[in-house]
Design an enzyme around this catalytic site. Sequence first.
Site, PDB file in Angstrom:
ATOM      1  N   LYS A 191       0.855  -1.206   0.000  1.00 52.51           N
ATOM      2  CA  LYS A 191       0.000   0.000   0.000  1.00 52.51           C
ATOM      3  C   LYS A 191       0.882   1.244   0.000  1.00 52.51           C
ATOM      4  CE  LYS A 191      -1.800   1.727   3.931  1.00 52.51           C
ATOM      5  NZ  LYS A 191      -1.450   3.146   4.127  1.00 52.51           N
ATOM      6  N   ASN A 192       1.816   1.306   0.914  1.00 52.26           N
ATOM      7  CA  ASN A 192       2.624   2.523   1.055  1.00 52.26           C
ATOM      8  C   ASN A 192       3.666   2.651  -0.037  1.00 52.26           C
ATOM      9  OD1 ASN A 192       1.053   3.036   3.237  1.00 52.26           O
ATOM     10  ND2 ASN A 192       2.605   2.544   4.758  1.00 52.26           N
ATOM     11  N   CYS A 205      -6.088  12.245  11.581  1.00 55.94           N
ATOM     12  CA  CYS A 205      -6.717  10.937  11.397  1.00 55.94           C
ATOM     13  C   CYS A 205      -6.719  10.249  12.751  1.00 55.94           C
ATOM     14  CB  CYS A 205      -5.957  10.127  10.353  1.00 55.94           C
ATOM     15  SG  CYS A 205      -4.402   9.530  10.978  1.00 55.94           S
ATOM     16  N   ARG A 243      -2.124  15.162  11.816  1.00 59.52           N
ATOM     17  CA  ARG A 243      -1.151  14.744  10.801  1.00 59.52           C
ATOM     18  C   ARG A 243      -0.700  16.006  10.048  1.00 59.52           C
ATOM     19  NH1 ARG A 243      -1.921   9.266   9.624  1.00 59.52           N
ATOM     20  NH2 ARG A 243      -0.079   9.318   8.284  1.00 59.52           N
ATOM     21  N   ASP A 300       4.206   1.115  12.085  1.00 57.13           N
ATOM     22  CA  ASP A 300       3.051   0.390  11.544  1.00 57.13           C
ATOM     23  C   ASP A 300       2.989  -1.047  12.040  1.00 57.13           C
ATOM     24  OD1 ASP A 300       3.205   1.988   8.252  1.00 57.13           O
ATOM     25  OD2 ASP A 300       2.512   2.691  10.210  1.00 57.13           O
ATOM     26  N   ARG A 317      -8.478  -0.764   4.108  1.00 58.71           N
ATOM     27  CA  ARG A 317      -7.635   0.261   3.487  1.00 58.71           C
ATOM     28  C   ARG A 317      -6.268  -0.326   3.112  1.00 58.71           C
ATOM     29  NH1 ARG A 317      -6.163   4.481   7.105  1.00 58.71           N
ATOM     30  NH2 ARG A 317      -4.885   5.024   5.307  1.00 58.71           N
TER      31      ARG A 317
HETATM   32  C1  EPZ Z   1       3.721   7.281   6.083  1.00 61.06           C
HETATM   33  O1  EPZ Z   1       2.863   8.260   6.646  1.00 61.06           O
HETATM   34  C2  EPZ Z   1       2.880   6.016   5.988  1.00 61.06           C
HETATM   35  N1  EPZ Z   1       1.732   6.241   5.117  1.00 61.06           N
HETATM   36  C3  EPZ Z   1       2.406   5.606   7.381  1.00 61.06           C
HETATM   37  O2  EPZ Z   1       1.692   4.363   7.256  1.00 61.06           O
HETATM   38  C4  EPZ Z   1       3.631   5.385   8.263  1.00 61.06           C
HETATM   39  O3  EPZ Z   1       3.208   5.079   9.571  1.00 61.06           O
HETATM   40  C5  EPZ Z   1       4.490   6.660   8.286  1.00 61.06           C
HETATM   41  O4  EPZ Z   1       4.847   7.026   6.936  1.00 61.06           O
HETATM   42  C6  EPZ Z   1       5.767   6.469   9.079  1.00 61.06           C
HETATM   43  O5  EPZ Z   1       6.503   5.425   8.535  1.00 61.06           O
HETATM   44  C7  EPZ Z   1       1.903   6.172   3.783  1.00 61.06           C
HETATM   45  O6  EPZ Z   1       2.993   5.954   3.283  1.00 61.06           O
HETATM   46  C8  EPZ Z   1       0.670   6.385   2.952  1.00 61.06           C
HETATM   47  P1  EPZ Z   1       5.506  10.814   8.188  1.00 61.06           P
HETATM   48  P2  EPZ Z   1       3.322   9.820   6.665  1.00 61.06           P
HETATM   49  O7  EPZ Z   1       5.331  12.042   7.375  1.00 61.06           O
HETATM   50  O8  EPZ Z   1       4.066  10.138   5.420  1.00 61.06           O
HETATM   51  C9  EPZ Z   1       5.169  14.217  11.480  1.00 61.06           C
HETATM   52  C10 EPZ Z   1      -0.114   2.889   7.572  1.00 61.06           C
HETATM   53  O9  EPZ Z   1      -0.608   2.357   8.576  1.00 61.06           O
HETATM   54  N2  EPZ Z   1       5.069  15.178  10.374  1.00 61.06           N
HETATM   55  O10 EPZ Z   1       6.783  10.068   8.071  1.00 61.06           O
HETATM   56  O11 EPZ Z   1       2.144  10.635   6.997  1.00 61.06           O
HETATM   57  C11 EPZ Z   1       3.944  13.329  11.586  1.00 61.06           C
HETATM   58  O12 EPZ Z   1       2.933  13.968  12.339  1.00 61.06           O
HETATM   59  C12 EPZ Z   1       0.288   4.354   7.614  1.00 61.06           C
HETATM   60  O13 EPZ Z   1       0.109   2.282   6.489  1.00 61.06           O
HETATM   61  C13 EPZ Z   1       5.092  16.532  10.664  1.00 61.06           C
HETATM   62  O14 EPZ Z   1       5.173  16.941  11.828  1.00 61.06           O
HETATM   63  O15 EPZ Z   1       4.320   9.799   7.896  1.00 61.06           O
HETATM   64  C14 EPZ Z   1       4.471  12.104  12.286  1.00 61.06           C
HETATM   65  O16 EPZ Z   1       4.503  12.366  13.681  1.00 61.06           O
HETATM   66  C15 EPZ Z   1       0.003   5.001   8.960  1.00 61.06           C
HETATM   67  N3  EPZ Z   1       5.008  17.417   9.633  1.00 61.06           N
HETATM   68  C16 EPZ Z   1       5.918  12.009  11.778  1.00 61.06           C
HETATM   69  O17 EPZ Z   1       6.228  13.292  11.212  1.00 61.06           O
HETATM   70  C17 EPZ Z   1       4.906  16.996   8.328  1.00 61.06           C
HETATM   71  O18 EPZ Z   1       4.851  17.863   7.424  1.00 61.06           O
HETATM   72  C18 EPZ Z   1       6.145  10.961  10.699  1.00 61.06           C
HETATM   73  O19 EPZ Z   1       5.206  11.189   9.708  1.00 61.06           O
HETATM   74  C19 EPZ Z   1       4.875  15.615   8.061  1.00 61.06           C
HETATM   75  C20 EPZ Z   1       4.965  14.725   9.088  1.00 61.06           C
END
Ligand code: EPZ
Length: 419
Positions: free
Chosen positions: A22-23, A116, A121, A305, A397
């Site tokens: 998915k990711n 979410c 997020r 995850d 999902r």
């Molecule tokens: C990706 O989400 C994945 N989703 C998530 O998988 C996964 O848990 C996550 O990466 C971490 O590995 C997809 O790829 C579609 P991040 P993403 O930006 O990109 C903070 C699943 O279950 N942050 O690395 O949203 C954020 O709040 C899902 O398959 C900011 O503060 O994750 C979080 O605390 C859940 N500002 C941390 O960084 C930003 O602009 C990591 O988020 C962006 C992120």
Amino acid sequence: MQELFVEGGKRLCGELTIQGSKNGVLPILAATIVCAGECRLGNCPRLRDVDASIAILRHLGCCTRWEGDTLIVDTTHMDGTEVPDALMSEMRSSVIFLGAILARQGEAVLSYPGGCELGPRPIDMHLSALRALGAEIAERSGTLRCQAKVLTAAELVLPLPSVGATENAILAACGADGTTVIYNAAREPEIGELQDFLNAMGAQVRGAGSSIVTVSGKRPLHGGTHRVVADRIVAATYLCAAAGCGGDVRITGVDYRQLATVTGALAEAGCAVESEECAVHLRSEGRLRSIRPVRTAPYPGFPTDAQPALMAALLRAAGSTVFVENIFENRYRHAGELARLGADVRIAGRVAVVSGVDALHGASVRCTDLRGGAALVLAGLQAEGTTRVSLLAHIDRGYVSIERDLTLLGAQIERKEQP
Ligand code: EPZ
């Protein structure tokens, strides 16, 4: 409404090939619009989130069709620049389309993706990166209005190795004059898969998997063909399922190196784990032991995850295990539902302490989010009696058919329509 009926107490045995990631595929679906042409994505998983991305692609004027497990995306006649709220709210990670639309069209309008189940997020790093590349972004009443008549290469430094911000920056940089450098880039395997796909389209992306990624933009691009790699989190889920139930399973199609922190934890808990080139073989007596604290971290650390699935596997372990969730603020919502099955999970902010119990008992539980929902199924597999799991849209999902996969491994689990 559909529910899963899970009969506990079965050992899991057999071999299973893991679905496409998915990711991995979601950023690639966004990447298809970076150039006009036809892309073929093999081993594409049929998921709710993929359906949501297809709806966005079609709304933007692209054509899509399935040929077996291959999704074909033709972006030749793309004419849209806006992702409406209804489509954004279906999948918050749709923000990944922002960079690609800007690279292709020079402007984009998206509604602000909300938080979410895992907590707020934020997308501040996404927006900072795009602004550094020359995008003008106005945030007003929940809408992002972005203009980027010219995107220019820049040196970007991400405060956190955000997966989504790294992907958005790479996609936007494909449309920027010059060579963009992204420092503190996420190192997740999905970044490498996006790099492979973009380079198959004629792009020049280098360094994925390391903390420094470079993108030479404005190259002549064309449609590409790609086979979606196996989903490492789905693989981790089923390994944790077998670990918690007891059994002997061989998960194939996966890169064992992407699972090292998960298989390491399961081995420490008492499982016998053998890694092969494209498979992982796990044997478990079903009674695990507690392990050292599990701290989630950006790749190659322990994946957030997989935290709910490992927690489920340890619910009946001897002793207590401490989890520290360092990525998301609110990723223990499944703990309350696990308690309905008799689990002993105590939460204090980002820390969870799982103390093993002698037995879990079937109950009715509700999915709180994607990976938390999968953890409820894993707990039900260990419980005495029947566990009914509702709100399955969360699980669907990210899992093509969690019940089909687990049934193939010997679980007794059935999806039923409920009035
Ligand atoms: C990706 O989400 C994945 N989703 C998530 O998988 C996964 O848990 C996550 O990466 C971490 O590995 C997809 O790829 C579609 P991040 P993403 O930006 O990109 C903070 C699943 O279950 N942050 O690395 O949203 C954020 O709040 C899902 O398959 C900011 O503060 O994750 C979080 O605390 C859940 N500002 C941390 O960084 C930003 O602009 C990591 O988020 C962006 C992120």
